[in-house]
Motif scaffolding. Structure first.
Motif, PDB file in Angstrom:
ATOM      1  N   VAL A  56       0.835  -1.204   0.000  1.00  0.00           N
ATOM      2  CA  VAL A  56       0.000   0.000   0.000  1.00  0.00           C
ATOM      3  C   VAL A  56       0.866   1.248   0.000  1.00  0.00           C
ATOM      4  N   GLY A  57       1.991   1.207   0.717  1.00  0.00           N
ATOM      5  CA  GLY A  57       2.856   2.377   0.810  1.00  0.00           C
ATOM      6  C   GLY A  57       3.405   2.811  -0.529  1.00  0.00           C
ATOM      7  N   VAL A  98       2.711   6.454  -2.529  1.00  0.00           N
ATOM      8  CA  VAL A  98       3.770   7.342  -3.016  1.00  0.00           C
ATOM      9  C   VAL A  98       3.611   7.588  -4.520  1.00  0.00           C
ATOM     10  N   ILE A  99       3.419   6.533  -5.296  1.00  0.00           N
ATOM     11  CA  ILE A  99       3.288   6.683  -6.751  1.00  0.00           C
ATOM     12  C   ILE A  99       2.023   7.466  -7.100  1.00  0.00           C
ATOM     13  N   ALA A 100       0.916   7.172  -6.424  1.00  0.00           N
ATOM     14  CA  ALA A 100      -0.332   7.889  -6.703  1.00  0.00           C
ATOM     15  C   ALA A 100      -0.182   9.379  -6.394  1.00  0.00           C
ATOM     16  N   SER A 101       0.519   9.717  -5.327  1.00  0.00           N
ATOM     17  CA  SER A 101       0.759  11.122  -4.998  1.00  0.00           C
ATOM     18  C   SER A 101       1.566  11.797  -6.100  1.00  0.00           C
ATOM     19  N   ALA A 102       2.591  11.110  -6.607  1.00  0.00           N
ATOM     20  CA  ALA A 102       3.406  11.669  -7.688  1.00  0.00           C
ATOM     21  C   ALA A 102       2.580  11.844  -8.964  1.00  0.00           C
ATOM     22  N   VAL A 152      10.428   2.998 -11.154  1.00  0.00           N
ATOM     23  CA  VAL A 152      11.824   2.547 -11.194  1.00  0.00           C
ATOM     24  C   VAL A 152      12.122   1.480 -10.138  1.00  0.00           C
ATOM     25  N   PRO A 153      11.715   1.632  -8.866  1.00  0.00           N
ATOM     26  CA  PRO A 153      11.972   0.547  -7.901  1.00  0.00           C
ATOM     27  C   PRO A 153      11.332  -0.770  -8.312  1.00  0.00           C
ATOM     28  N   GLN A 154      10.136  -0.704  -8.892  1.00  0.00           N
ATOM     29  CA  GLN A 154       9.474  -1.928  -9.336  1.00  0.00           C
ATOM     30  C   GLN A 154      10.202  -2.542 -10.536  1.00  0.00           C
ATOM     31  N   VAL A 155      10.737  -1.686 -11.404  1.00  0.00           N
ATOM     32  CA  VAL A 155      11.531  -2.189 -12.538  1.00  0.00           C
ATOM     33  C   VAL A 155      12.776  -2.909 -12.027  1.00  0.00           C
ATOM     34  N   LEU A 183      10.263   2.835   1.012  1.00  0.00           N
ATOM     35  CA  LEU A 183       9.315   3.874   0.612  1.00  0.00           C
ATOM     36  C   LEU A 183      10.021   5.198   0.351  1.00  0.00           C
ATOM     37  N   VAL A 184      11.065   5.478   1.099  1.00  0.00           N
ATOM     38  CA  VAL A 184      11.874   6.678   0.809  1.00  0.00           C
ATOM     39  C   VAL A 184      12.540   6.541  -0.550  1.00  0.00           C
ATOM     40  N   PHE A 185      13.035   5.352  -0.858  1.00  0.00           N
ATOM     41  CA  PHE A 185      13.628   5.107  -2.171  1.00  0.00           C
ATOM     42  C   PHE A 185      12.582   5.305  -3.275  1.00  0.00           C
TER      43      PHE A 185
END
Length: 423
Positions: A249-250, A254-258, A338-341, A401-403
């Motif tokens: 969820v975290g 973060v991605i949704a906010s961006a 990018v982290p998911q990639v 999550l910071v990353f």
């Protein structure tokens, strides 16, 4: 990420053949499951303030957004807030029902401690998915007319998301094999691909125009194939970058906010009404996603009292993929991911069967110290532990999550420096 157990029901009702008296049947005791821990609303409040201040500053002060468009955004935001409150109230109710149906799991990262023996309700992403779909349907009343060109694609987007929620819940119940999971988003994306009436062109980067000879290239059916592959990647990438309380969820929050900030920036900086509407369309989908995800995050943050299940990861990935496709910013979306990639590239040898792949590719937990140790499994979670050393589950999730947030900020910086030169 959790092992399920199914309870067995035993009934012992014996009757005497010669007994002529009628005896009342003993009533079964009511199923009373222990309530889950209350939501961590303090964490949610801090996250909301951190995001809401720059977001509404851009809407009301920094950019001059048309009154009608701003009104639609605020109506959508109000509905999203209502969705947050409903989701917070509904998750404890739904948790009792899934526990009665033995949809629960044990937290593997707390094995050997008292918390590791607690039954944690699973598949509560179904609550988020249902509330999101209801909000999406209600919003049509306020924003779309019957002859709106965007209404068909909007309903197709909701159909794809609904399809993915269904398939995710089926996966939670039936425990579908990995190879089948990779194909599920392809089927869920079909309503969107069939209804898509937008352009199928891409803008050639300026440094490559002399070599290609074109400024705009029409890909035709290949563009729709690309859209389908993007949906498959986004959905599965959220699903495999998991295993910690609050991580699934975290990263979505973060991605949704961006995505929301990116949409507002593009709406405010553009004079093209069609371009603005595409980004507004994306925003209408992501605001409810963020609000309902924050409600789930309040229960899923460490120590988790609710597991999201594949229902949520599939739903969240598909929603963000749809927002990126119909908002026409798939390149930006991939940079947000990018982290998911990186996690996918690390996982590829195991997912392809080249290296043995265990069922749970989680770190090793030491109940004596409460620390996690990285294994040789190819995940970003284990890579961080091997790189930065042993740490608690909460600290590791915060690092990740910071990353994720750094990757999103890098995307904005990259777009700023490449604007006018790349495209």
């Amino acid at each position: 990420m959790a092992a399920r157990k199914r309870a067995s029901k035993d009934s012992s009702a014996q009757t005497k053949p010669n007994d002529t008296t009628t005896r009342p049947k003993p009533q079964e005791p009511p199923l009373t499951d222990p309530p889950i821990a209350p939501p961590k609303l303090g964490v949610i409040l801090k996250l909301t303030l951190f995001f809401a201040v720059p977001y509404f500053y851009l809407i009301f002060y920094h950019y001059k957004i048309e009154h009608e468009l701003r009104k639609s955004i605020l109506i959508n935001a109000a509905l999203s807030l209502a969705g947050f409150l409903v989701t917070v109230k509904m998750i404890p109710v739904a948790s009792r029902y899934v526990l009665r149906r033995n949809l629960f799991g044990y937290d593997i990262n707390k094995k050997g401690t008292p918390q590791g023996t607690v039954k944690v309700p699973e598949s509560l992403g179904i609550v988020v998915g249902i509330v999101f779909l209801v909000l999406g349907i209600l919003f049509q009343y306020f924003n779309f007319t019957a002859d709106s060109n965007w209404l068909v694609e909007y309903n197709a987007a909701l159909a794809s998301i609904c399809f993915m929620v269904l398939l995710g819940f089926v996966d939670d119940v039936l425990d579908i094999p990995w190879r089948v999971k990779l194909l599920l988003p392809s089927f869920a994306a079909l309503p969107l691909l069939m209804a898509y009436a937008g352009h199928t062109t891409i803008i050639i980067p300026k440094p490559l125009i002399p070599y290609v000879g074109l400024e705009v290239l029409d890909l035709g059916w290949m563009y729709k194939l690309y859209m389908g592959l993007l949906a498959v990647f986004c959905t599965n990438s959220i699903n495999i970058h998991a295993g910690l309380n609050g991580l699934e969820v975290g990263q979505t929050v973060v991605i949704a906010s961006a995505i929301l900030i990116h949409n507002i920036m593009q709406i405010g900086a553009s004079a093209d009404s069609e371009y603005k509407m595409a980004h507004a369309f994306s925003l209408y989908l992501v605001q409810p996603l963020l609000a309902t995800s924050l409600a789930l995050f309040s229960y899923n943050w460490y120590p988790s009292s609710a597991f999201v299940g594949d229902t949520y990861t599939y739903f969240a990935g598909m929603t963000m993929a749809v927002a990126g496709i119909l908002g026409h910013f798939s390149e930006t979306l991939l940079i947000f991911f990018v982290p998911q990639v990186l996690n996918f590239l690390l996982s590829l040898p195991q997912l392809a069967g080249i290296v043995p792949c265990p069922r749970h590719r989680l770190p090793r937990f030491d109940p004596g110290t409460g620390l996690l140790t990285g294994t040789n499994d190819g995940t970003l979670v284990n890579f961080f532990l091997r790189r930065f050393g042993r740490m608690t589950e909460k600290s590791l999730c915060i690092y990740l999550l910071v990353f994720q947030a750094i990757a999103c900020c890098f995307c904005f910086v990259l777009r700023f420096f490449l604007a006018g030169w790349y495209k």
